[in-house]
Design an enzyme around this catalytic site. Structure first.
Site, PDB file in Angstrom:
ATOM      1  CE  LYS A 162      65.221 107.922  33.531  1.00  0.00           C
ATOM      2  NZ  LYS A 162      65.954 108.872  34.387  1.00  0.00           N
TER       3      LYS A 162
ATOM      4  CE1 TYR B 235      66.414 105.488  31.257  1.00  0.00           C
ATOM      5  CE2 TYR B 235      64.790 105.649  29.492  1.00  0.00           C
ATOM      6  CZ  TYR B 235      65.765 106.236  30.284  1.00  0.00           C
ATOM      7  OH  TYR B 235      66.081 107.565  30.114  1.00  0.00           O
TER       8      TYR B 235
ATOM      9  CB  THR C 211      73.418 112.908  26.024  1.00  0.00           C
ATOM     10  OG1 THR C 211      72.747 111.648  25.916  1.00  0.00           O
ATOM     11  CG2 THR C 211      72.426 113.959  26.497  1.00  0.00           C
TER      12      THR C 211
ATOM     13  CB  ILE D 209      68.399 114.675  24.932  1.00  0.00           C
ATOM     14  CG1 ILE D 209      66.957 114.932  25.435  1.00  0.00           C
ATOM     15  CG2 ILE D 209      69.268 115.933  25.084  1.00  0.00           C
ATOM     16  CD1 ILE D 209      66.157 115.959  24.668  1.00  0.00           C
TER      17      ILE D 209
ATOM     18  CG  ASN E  16      70.883 114.057  35.054  1.00  0.00           C
ATOM     19  OD1 ASN E  16      70.001 114.111  34.199  1.00  0.00           O
ATOM     20  ND2 ASN E  16      72.169 113.940  34.747  1.00  0.00           N
TER      21      ASN E  16
ATOM     22  CG  ASP F 293      79.611 111.605  36.254  1.00  0.00           C
ATOM     23  OD1 ASP F 293      78.741 112.149  35.534  1.00  0.00           O
ATOM     24  OD2 ASP F 293      79.997 110.427  36.058  1.00  0.00           O
TER      25      ASP F 293
HETATM   26  N1  LIG Z   1      69.649 111.397  26.332  1.00  0.00           N
HETATM   27  C1  LIG Z   1      68.373 111.112  26.212  1.00  0.00           C
HETATM   28  O1  LIG Z   1      67.832 110.950  25.108  1.00  0.00           O
HETATM   29  C2  LIG Z   1      67.523 111.001  27.447  1.00  0.00           C
HETATM   30  C3  LIG Z   1      66.128 110.908  27.267  1.00  0.00           C
HETATM   31  C4  LIG Z   1      65.323 110.826  28.396  1.00  0.00           C
HETATM   32  C5  LIG Z   1      65.883 110.827  29.659  1.00  0.00           C
HETATM   33  N2  LIG Z   1      67.252 110.890  29.785  1.00  0.00           N
HETATM   34  C6  LIG Z   1      67.781 110.872  31.137  1.00  0.00           C
HETATM   35  O2  LIG Z   1      68.704 111.919  31.302  1.00  0.00           O
HETATM   36  C7  LIG Z   1      69.638 111.563  32.324  1.00  0.00           C
HETATM   37  C8  LIG Z   1      71.047 111.816  31.837  1.00  0.00           C
HETATM   38  O3  LIG Z   1      71.284 111.029  30.696  1.00  0.00           O
HETATM   39  P1  LIG Z   1      72.327 111.451  29.564  1.00  0.00           P
HETATM   40  O4  LIG Z   1      71.733 111.066  28.266  1.00  0.00           O
HETATM   41  O5  LIG Z   1      72.770 112.839  29.796  1.00  0.00           O
HETATM   42  O6  LIG Z   1      73.489 110.392  29.861  1.00  0.00           O
HETATM   43  P2  LIG Z   1      75.079 110.563  30.007  1.00  0.00           P
HETATM   44  O7  LIG Z   1      75.631 109.183  29.903  1.00  0.00           O
HETATM   45  O8  LIG Z   1      75.600 111.603  29.059  1.00  0.00           O
HETATM   46  O9  LIG Z   1      75.252 111.094  31.502  1.00  0.00           O
HETATM   47  C9  LIG Z   1      74.998 110.281  32.600  1.00  0.00           C
HETATM   48  C10 LIG Z   1      76.111 110.457  33.615  1.00  0.00           C
HETATM   49  O10 LIG Z   1      75.763 109.712  34.792  1.00  0.00           O
HETATM   50  C11 LIG Z   1      76.960 109.174  35.317  1.00  0.00           C
HETATM   51  N3  LIG Z   1      76.654 108.035  36.193  1.00  0.00           N
HETATM   52  C12 LIG Z   1      76.235 106.801  35.815  1.00  0.00           C
HETATM   53  N4  LIG Z   1      76.070 106.021  36.883  1.00  0.00           N
HETATM   54  C13 LIG Z   1      76.381 106.776  37.962  1.00  0.00           C
HETATM   55  C14 LIG Z   1      76.425 106.513  39.348  1.00  0.00           C
HETATM   56  N5  LIG Z   1      76.097 105.310  39.836  1.00  0.00           N
HETATM   57  N6  LIG Z   1      76.791 107.509  40.180  1.00  0.00           N
HETATM   58  C15 LIG Z   1      77.130 108.743  39.682  1.00  0.00           C
HETATM   59  N7  LIG Z   1      77.131 109.036  38.378  1.00  0.00           N
HETATM   60  C16 LIG Z   1      76.772 108.065  37.521  1.00  0.00           C
HETATM   61  C17 LIG Z   1      77.769 108.773  34.096  1.00  0.00           C
HETATM   62  O11 LIG Z   1      79.146 108.633  34.409  1.00  0.00           O
HETATM   63  C18 LIG Z   1      77.466 109.926  33.150  1.00  0.00           C
HETATM   64  O12 LIG Z   1      78.462 110.947  33.247  1.00  0.00           O
HETATM   65  C19 LIG Z   1      69.324 110.118  32.689  1.00  0.00           C
HETATM   66  O13 LIG Z   1      68.518 110.079  33.839  1.00  0.00           O
HETATM   67  C20 LIG Z   1      68.551 109.624  31.484  1.00  0.00           C
HETATM   68  O14 LIG Z   1      67.700 108.557  31.788  1.00  0.00           O
HETATM   69  C21 LIG Z   1      68.070 110.981  28.719  1.00  0.00           C
END
Ligand SMILES: NC(=O)c1ccc[n+]([C@@H]2O[C@H](COP(=O)([O-])OP(=O)(O)OC[C@H]3O[C@@H](n4cnc5c(N)ncnc54)[C@H](O)[C@@H]3O)[C@@H](O)[C@H]2O)c1
Length: 263
Positions: free
Chosen positions: A158, A154, A189, A187, A89, A36
């Site tokens: 995606k 986005y 998060t 989700i 991710n 991260d």
């Molecule tokens: N939460 C949702 O509803 C949802 C829905 C569909 C898809 N997603 C996808 O799930 C994945 C995770 O999302 P999340 O909701 O858990 O977000 P989150 O913000 O909780 O986690 C994302 C993490 O990525 C890290 N990050 C960001 N840029 C970075 C970089 N350049 N290098 C390394 N780390 C980096 C951040 O510090 C963070 O800890 C993403 O790909 C997101 O598009 C999430």
């Protein structure tokens, strides 16, 4: 233990879906590299995995920077001798309408959300192909399957991630590798929880749009990734598994029953 003797690297695992996946995979026996940009998050998650009896190393890296991506793959193989599972991710979410966002905004979104996934895949193939073993899992989204208002960049990245998954899958299928996408719906998060607090009405409306009537928990995505990463998915590749409480199963049209309509 479904992942005994496997080594997994998960980007963006200092929070949210990545964190839940790192913990789930570690609980099933994988040694996990928690990558991260956020040092506190990576260190905390790796520490919590170790406290629970698992094996994990934290690595601070920006997946948008190619030398750091090369280093993260090398870090995994140096520490644990191999790499079996790569989960792309990490994300930085850029919002904005298609007609209004800037060129810099769009380029940045592509750099972290798509180019970085491809480059990490390319580097991982370099160590997985010679062993003829490995699973690459990309976090897509329902937003890669349809459009959202205000999320054009986005939506584009995606959709790209989902088709990059298919291309990777077919090219590596005869080399013993598999590649998958998991497409979450809404989700709970940290960024989603934050936006729900700021916009409670929008949160309620989005929940109502989900046939199950609720948002998902990070563990519900981690469980899908676990299946895809495990040998149980040995004949699965190139697919995109949607985990969204039924969101994508609905056209978006309102119910036509119960309204007294005379057909
Ligand atoms: N939460 C949702 O509803 C949802 C829905 C569909 C898809 N997603 C996808 O799930 C994945 C995770 O999302 P999340 O909701 O858990 O977000 P989150 O913000 O909780 O986690 C994302 C993490 O990525 C890290 N990050 C960001 N840029 C970075 C970089 N350049 N290098 C390394 N780390 C980096 C951040 O510090 C963070 O800890 C993403 O790909 C997101 O598009 C999430």
């Amino acid at each position: 233990m479904r992942l005994k003797d496997k080594v997994a690297l998960i980007s963006g695992s200092g929070s949210g879906i990545g964190e839940a996946t790192a913990k789930r995979l570690a609980a099933e026996g994988a040694a996990v590299v928690v990558v991260d940009l956020n040092e506190e998050g990576a260190t905390r998650v790796a520490g919590e995995i170790r406290s629970a009896g698992g094996t994990a190393e934290a690595l601070v890296a920006n997946v948008g920077n190619p030398p750091e991506v090369e280093h993260m793959i090398k870090f995994a193989t140096d520490k644990f001798g191999q790499l079996d599972i790569l989960h792309n991710n990490a994300i930085r979410l850029y919002t904005g309408r298609v007609g209004e966002m800037t060129l810099e905004h769009f380029r940045k979104a592509v750099e972290i959300g798509l180019t970085a996934y491809w480059y990490a895949t390319r580097c991982a193939l370099g160590v997985m192909v010679p062993r003829r073993k490995g699973a690459i899992i990309n976090t897509g989204s329902v937003s890669g399957l349809a459009g959202d208002y205000g999320l054009g960049a986005y939506n584009a990245i995606k959709a790209g991630v989902i088709n990059l998954t298919r291309a990777t899958a077919i090219e590596s299928a005869r080399k013993g590798l598999r590649c998958h996408a998991v497409c979450p719906g809404i989700i709970l998060t940290p960024p989603i929880l934050k936006s729900r607090r700021a916009l409670p009405e929008m949160a309620q409306r989005s929940e109502q749009a989900v046939p199950m009537g609720r948002c998902g928990e990070p563990i519900e995505i981690a469980n899908v990734v676990l299946f895809l990463a495990s040998d149980e998915a040995s004949y699965v590749t190139g697919t995109c598994i949607v985990a969204d409480g039924g969101l994508m199963a609905h056209t978006g049209m309102p119910s036509i029953t119960g309204g007294g309509a005379d057909w």
